[in-house]
Design an enzyme around this catalytic site. Structure first.
Site, mmCIF file in Angstrom:
data_model
loop_
_atom_site.group_PDB
_atom_site.id
_atom_site.type_symbol
_atom_site.label_atom_id
_atom_site.label_comp_id
_atom_site.label_asym_id
_atom_site.label_seq_id
_atom_site.Cartn_x
_atom_site.Cartn_y
_atom_site.Cartn_z
ATOM 1 N N ASN A 122 -0.093 15.336 104.208
ATOM 2 C CA ASN A 122 -1.554 15.373 104.843
ATOM 3 C C ASN A 122 -2.582 14.198 105.272
ATOM 4 O O ASN A 122 -3.356 14.019 105.687
ATOM 5 C CB ASN A 122 -2.171 16.562 104.491
ATOM 6 C CG ASN A 122 -2.417 16.700 103.065
ATOM 7 O OD1 ASN A 122 -1.305 16.554 102.270
ATOM 8 N ND2 ASN A 122 -3.803 16.477 102.710
ATOM 9 N N CYS A 151 -13.313 16.073 96.304
ATOM 10 C CA CYS A 151 -14.636 16.136 95.614
ATOM 11 C C CYS A 151 -14.670 17.479 95.011
ATOM 12 O O CYS A 151 -14.673 18.403 95.447
ATOM 13 C CB CYS A 151 -15.760 16.330 96.790
ATOM 14 S SG CYS A 151 -17.451 15.792 96.114
ATOM 15 N N GLN A 163 1.213 20.095 108.520
ATOM 16 C CA GLN A 163 0.972 18.957 109.230
ATOM 17 C C GLN A 163 1.783 18.507 110.310
ATOM 18 O O GLN A 163 1.305 17.904 111.189
ATOM 19 C CB GLN A 163 0.625 17.714 108.323
ATOM 20 C CG GLN A 163 -0.795 17.725 107.488
ATOM 21 C CD GLN A 163 -1.946 17.803 108.270
ATOM 22 O OE1 GLN A 163 -1.793 17.288 109.474
ATOM 23 N NE2 GLN A 163 -3.053 18.345 107.813
ATOM 24 N N GLY A 207 -2.214 28.365 105.984
ATOM 25 C CA GLY A 207 -1.018 27.774 105.349
ATOM 26 C C GLY A 207 -1.431 28.100 104.076
ATOM 27 O O GLY A 207 -0.209 28.203 103.192
ATOM 28 N N THR A 208 -2.452 28.321 103.194
ATOM 29 C CA THR A 208 -2.908 28.442 102.014
ATOM 30 C C THR A 208 -2.148 29.628 101.586
ATOM 31 O O THR A 208 -1.393 29.693 100.542
ATOM 32 C CB THR A 208 -4.232 28.539 101.520
ATOM 33 O OG1 THR A 208 -4.705 27.254 101.901
ATOM 34 C CG2 THR A 208 -4.517 28.840 99.962
ATOM 35 N N HIS A 224 -4.389 26.444 113.205
ATOM 36 C CA HIS A 224 -5.710 25.624 113.280
ATOM 37 C C HIS A 224 -5.202 24.065 113.623
ATOM 38 O O HIS A 224 -6.051 23.286 113.699
ATOM 39 C CB HIS A 224 -6.841 25.781 112.656
ATOM 40 C CG HIS A 224 -6.733 25.483 111.370
ATOM 41 N ND1 HIS A 224 -7.288 24.005 110.733
ATOM 42 C CD2 HIS A 224 -6.066 25.915 110.213
ATOM 43 C CE1 HIS A 224 -6.932 24.043 109.701
ATOM 44 N NE2 HIS A 224 -5.994 25.010 109.037
ATOM 45 N N THR A 262 -4.331 44.828 107.949
ATOM 46 C CA THR A 262 -4.394 45.182 109.411
ATOM 47 C C THR A 262 -4.090 43.683 110.161
ATOM 48 O O THR A 262 -4.696 42.618 110.080
ATOM 49 C CB THR A 262 -5.679 45.581 109.685
ATOM 50 O OG1 THR A 262 -6.001 46.681 109.184
ATOM 51 C CG2 THR A 262 -5.753 45.818 111.234
#
Length: 409
Positions: free
Chosen positions: A161, A339, A189, A74-75, A211, A247
């Site tokens: 999210n 954080c 999400q 996703g990033t 994922h 690849t």
């Protein structure tokens, strides 16, 4: 010999376990050799696997196979969408240097937009949200219509999210379409929990990743209209429509497709089951911690919120302390805060929704998934009273000091 700790996993919004069907497909493909760009038999077999997976993913997302561009997740897909569209539109018109996006985007979009502003001269308009975390459509319209010719792209996540709040994608698309502005949505999400139809949505680009819906980490896709040509981030072999070089990970893609198939085919019954678990969890939290505040849209349904996320504020408590206390009991969840270098920071999502720093730091996100059970929910409810009491007491003790933390030596 120490027996393994029983873990209650309530952090599916971060990543959810792979479904058995995806594990089986990936395991089978890992035993095969073949670069999907090679012309020999093994290469052609690998290419066939990739293209069949692409067709399946496109079918399940209401897209055309040529619109599915595989990325590492996703990033990368979000970066390709927002940076690529910005650069390509700017090249066509130097005055087209503005990005409109919501104040509650994931860092996978927030950070590249911030980077574009800092390093590429992008002007950024941030759309405010209401108390439920839903963008204020009138504010978005005002931002766009103040100077539509300068807007390179609009991006709004499909579902948040942290809150699970679903955004009014159709209204966003309608506003942008009046002025020919491309619209991207981070649907990471939403995929697997909400019915997604790329073609019917009117979006120009949409991000999904494996994922979050039972596939492996390390593979995702940018679904993007064929006639859009964002500037690539990576240059090399041009394997994915000349938009993404590298690849091709055949086992990852095959497993991604199988996970997509399983999640979409069983979406209705799975979402209903998970919604019932969420209701059981929310009712239990309110029963054992009466002053707990359930954030986001209270109404269920694909126009309101995701069925699997419950975001809860515990007044007077530090979310990080509660997370660690729950973790000590084998219950895994997440805080509503990021954080930074070990220093807890309040969630930008909660701040955008109007919460103050204290409330923003005193929140937890509990998220369910395909492996969640009533026993998981009941374990949380059983552990929560003692955890809450300890966290509340620790916070009250901390508040008697001046806030200066001194390290022992």
């Amino acid at each position: 010999m120490t027996s393994p700790r029983r873990t209650t996993y309530l952090d599916h919004a971060a990543t959810t376990p792979m479904v058995p069907e995806a594990i089986a497909v990936m395991t089978e493909e890992l035993a095969r050799t073949g670069n999907a760009s090679s012309l020999h038999g093994s290469g052609r077999a690998a290419r066939r696997t990739v293209e069949e997976a692409r067709e399946l993913i496109a079918e399940k997302l209401g897209a055309r196979p040529s619109e599915v561009v595989f990325c590492s997740g996703g990033t990368e897909a979000n970066n390709l969408a927002i940076k690529g569209l910005y650069w390509s539109r700017l090249e066509q018109d130097p005055a087209c240097n503005r990005i409109v996006f919501s104040s509650v985007e994931h860092h996978a979009l927030l950070d590249p937009v911030t980077w574009l502003a800092a390093h590429e001269g992008a002007r950024v308009d941030t759309t405010p949200v209401d108390r439920q975390g839903r963008i204020i459509v009138d504010a978005l319209r005002e931002a766009v219509e103040s100077d539509p010719a300068s807007v390179a792209a609009v991006t709004t996540m499909w579902a948040n999210n942290e809150m699970g709040t679903v955004q009014p994608i159709a209204e966003v698309v309608a506003i942008a379409r009046e002025h020919g502005i491309p619209v991207h949505s981070d649907a990471v999400q939403a995929a697997g929990y909400l019915p997604l139809d790329f073609g019917a949505s009117g979006l120009d680009a949409m991000t999904v990743t494996a994922h979050k819906l039972g596939g492996p980490v390390g593979i995702g896709a940018l679904v993007i209209e064929r006639d859009l040509q964002p500037t690539p981030l990576l240059h090399g072999g041009g394997q994915e429509r000349d938009l993404r070089s590298g690849t091709i990970g055949v086992p990852l893609i095959a497993a991604f497709a199988k996970a997509m198939e399983v999640s979409v085919d069983h979406q209705a019954e799975s979402s209903a089951r998970i919604e019932a678990l969420r209701a059981r969890m929310v009712d239990g939290i309110r029963r054992v911690v009466p002053d707990a505040i359930i954030n986001g849209d209270p109404d269920p349904g694909p126009q309101h919120r995701l069925p699997n996320i419950a975001h809860v504020t515990f007044p007077g408590c530090e979310g990080d302390a509660m997370l660690m206390l729950l973790d000590a009991q084998g219950i895994e969840c997440s805080t509503g805060s990021a954080c930074d270098a070990g220093v807890p920071q309040p969630s930008h999502v909660l701040l955008a929704m109007g919460y103050d720093d204290v409330a923003a730091r005193g929140s937890l996100r509990f998220s369910l998934g395909h492996t969640s059970t009533e026993a998981d929910v009941d374990a949380l409810i059983a552990a929560l009273p003692a955890v809450h009491d300890r966290a509340l007491a620790a916070s009250q003790v901390r508040s008697t000091f001046d806030g200066t933390v001194r390290s022992a030596s």
